[in-house]
Design an enzyme around this catalytic site. Structure first.
Site, short mmCIF file in Angstrom:
data_model
loop_
_atom_site.label_atom_id
_atom_site.label_comp_id
_atom_site.label_asym_id
_atom_site.label_seq_id
_atom_site.Cartn_x
_atom_site.Cartn_y
_atom_site.Cartn_z
N ASP A 222 52.43 90.64 33.33
CA ASP A 222 53.33 91.79 33.38
C ASP A 222 54.70 91.29 32.93
OD1 ASP A 222 55.14 93.71 34.01
OD2 ASP A 222 54.55 93.93 36.10
N GLN A 225 59.91 92.50 32.96
CA GLN A 225 61.23 91.90 33.18
C GLN A 225 61.47 90.65 32.34
OE1 GLN A 225 63.52 93.42 34.75
NE2 GLN A 225 62.39 94.88 35.99
N1 7TS Z 1 56.51 95.53 36.26
C1 7TS Z 1 57.72 95.06 36.62
C2 7TS Z 1 57.89 93.61 36.92
C3 7TS Z 1 58.79 95.94 36.73
O1 7TS Z 1 59.99 95.48 37.07
C4 7TS Z 1 58.59 97.32 36.43
C5 7TS Z 1 59.71 98.32 36.59
C6 7TS Z 1 57.32 97.73 36.04
C7 7TS Z 1 56.30 96.81 35.97
C8 7TS Z 1 57.03 99.14 35.67
O2 7TS Z 1 57.65 99.45 34.48
P1 7TS Z 1 57.58 100.93 33.87
O3 7TS Z 1 58.51 100.88 32.73
O4 7TS Z 1 56.16 101.15 33.46
O5 7TS Z 1 58.00 101.86 34.95
N2 7TS Z 1 60.73 97.91 37.45
C9 7TS Z 1 61.73 98.68 37.93
C10 7TS Z 1 62.76 98.17 38.73
O6 7TS Z 1 62.87 97.00 39.07
N3 7TS Z 1 63.60 99.17 39.04
O7 7TS Z 1 63.14 100.29 38.48
C11 7TS Z 1 61.98 100.00 37.78
#
Ligand code: 7TS
Length: 428
Positions: A222, A225
């Site tokens: 994943d 980040q």
């Molecule tokens: N994985 C990680 C490590 C994340 O930080 C996030 C979103 C996701 C998956 C999901 O990402 P999405 O774009 O599919 O929603 N993290 C965060 C956060 O830390 N604050 O708001 C969203």
């Protein structure tokens, strides 16, 4: 499984490998590229430190969207007319950019999805579900975002498989020996976060991948980040799958990418059915399209993909190494400055850390910290950061979190620190 196979790997390779001679980031110039940063909030110049939630968009990306809607808006892959040809060329050009950005071997290995969340759900349902029997295991860590927990729990409900969780230590680092011990004959997939959104921990993913591969287990990373903050090389990592979210990478919301090794993607059934993912349809039988279109049912987020391509151009020209070096220096600066704040407790003190500062301040509730900071013009996130098990691990309800991006500078950190002193004044 023990750590023997890991010996010789030496210390964890830092996330940011700084190439000799990589030019430093000119942050003053970079900041001018982001119109949203030029505003005041509650009468103070905005300090945006909520980049882990979503990052701001450079003019270059905004212009790519405007250009697309002003000149090229059209559906792709189906039109014989010029607008459709231009839209298709821009869309597929962005796929090439993502391929190069991740150093994937083949453009067919890049599937556009809504974001990291959809990428993980796709792998859970299309790769893992047909391969799982009751009692099989999926291995994650205790620092996952909910989007790398819940899809696996749903899958376990559907198949009778079991979710295994590698523990983390008090610094917020994965306990590698335990991780290796949990890898076994029933493990069918490892899915781990590259960089933790709640703690900032950079996982030793090379070691984890090697340990999983030693017993033939594929790995999903994943990278939500990680991808915005460092160069990612999926071939060097040798992971089977990698997911990222565009909106954390200076691109629009609602677009992201899944990388998968071609031979795995080839063998997987489609995730969704609909237009564009087929070659031939009759009522008796449907032939699916080739990669990657097999996984891209329906009209996609064309503008989002084009915006993602523009964002990748932007960060690539600045240099991912320069970005990583800058953010690393900023994290060190902020960590040192925070140490002087009375009553502060950092949550997440891993040796290898990306630009995330999660903290508690005495008995002040993180939401109160966030509210006072907002009035000082400073945007941070407070809460569980969609990683409730991390909060449970540290026995806390929430943290305040400042997260850095390429446009943040030492002034932003100074403003943050001054505002935290104000919080202490208010709450005594
Ligand atoms: N994985 C990680 C490590 C994340 O930080 C996030 C979103 C996701 C998956 C999901 O990402 P999405 O774009 O599919 O929603 N993290 C965060 C956060 O830390 N604050 O708001 C969203």
């Amino acid at each position: 499984m023990n750590l023997r196979s890991l010996s010789g790997s030496g210390a964890q390779k830092p996330l940011a490998v700084v190439k000799q001679g990589s030019p430093a980031l000119d942050v003053t110039r970079v900041r001018a590229d982001f119109p949203i940063l030029q505003q005041e909030v509650h009468g103070k110049p905005l300090v945006y430190l909520d980049n882990a939630a979503t990052s701001q968009k450079p003019q270059r990306v905004i212009e790519a969207l405007t250009h697309y809607y002003t000149h090229d808006n059209s559906n792709i892959h189906r039109g014989v007319h010029l607008l459709s040809e231009r839209a298709t060329a821009a869309f597929e050009g962005a796929r090439d950019k993502v391929q190069r950005f991740l150093n994937a071997a083949d453009r067919r290995e890049i599937v556009f999805v809504r974001g990291a969340t959809e990428g993980i759900n796709l792998v859970a349902q299309s790769y893992a579900r047909p391969r799982l029997a009751a009692g099989d295991e999926i291995l994650i860590t205790a620092m996952e975002h909910h989007s790398n927990i819940v899809p696996w729990q749903m899958l376990c409900e559907q198949t009778g498989a079991v979710l295994k969780v590698a523990p983390i230590n008090d610094a917020g680092e994965v306990e590698l020996e335990e991780f290796c011990r949990l890898l076994g004959p029933r493990t069918k997939l490892v899915s781990v976060v590259h960089v933790s959104n709640a703690l900032g921990t950079i996982n030793p993913v090379r070691d984890m991948i090697r340990a999983a591969h030693d017993i033939g287990v594929p790995v999903l990373l994943d990278g939500a980040q990680a991808a915005p903050h460092t160069a990612v090389d999926v071939r060097e990592l040798d992971c089977e799958f990698y997911v990222l979210s565009g909106h954390k990478l200076y691109a629009p919301t609602g677009i992201g990418a899944l990388y998968g090794k071609a031979e795995l993607l080839e063998a997987m059934p489609p995730y969704q059915g609909g237009g564009d993912m087929i070659r031939l349809v009759t009522f008796e039988h449907t032939e699916y399209n080739s990669l990657p279109y097999k996984f891209e049912a329906g009209t996609p987020h064309i503008a989002g993909v084009i915006g993602l391509g523009a964002a990748i151009d932007y960060v690539s020209e600045l240099g991912m190494d320069a970005i990583a070096t800058h953010e690393d220096a900023l994290l060190r600066y902020a960590t040192a400055a925070a140490a002087d704040i009375p009553g502060i407790r950092l949550v997440g003190t891993a040796r290898d850390k990306a630009g995330i500062l999660s903290f508690l301040l005495g008995r002040v509730h993180p939401h109160d910290i966030g509210t006072i900071l907002d009035h000082e013009g400073i945007a941070i996130r407070t809460g569980h950061h969609c990683a409730m098990p991390v909060m449970q691990r540290f026995n806390i309800p929430a943290t305040a979190r400042a997260s850095f991006a390429l446009y943040n500078n030492e002034d932003d950190v100074d403003r943050l620190i001054a505002a935290l002193h104000k919080v202490i004044e208010v709450f005594g």
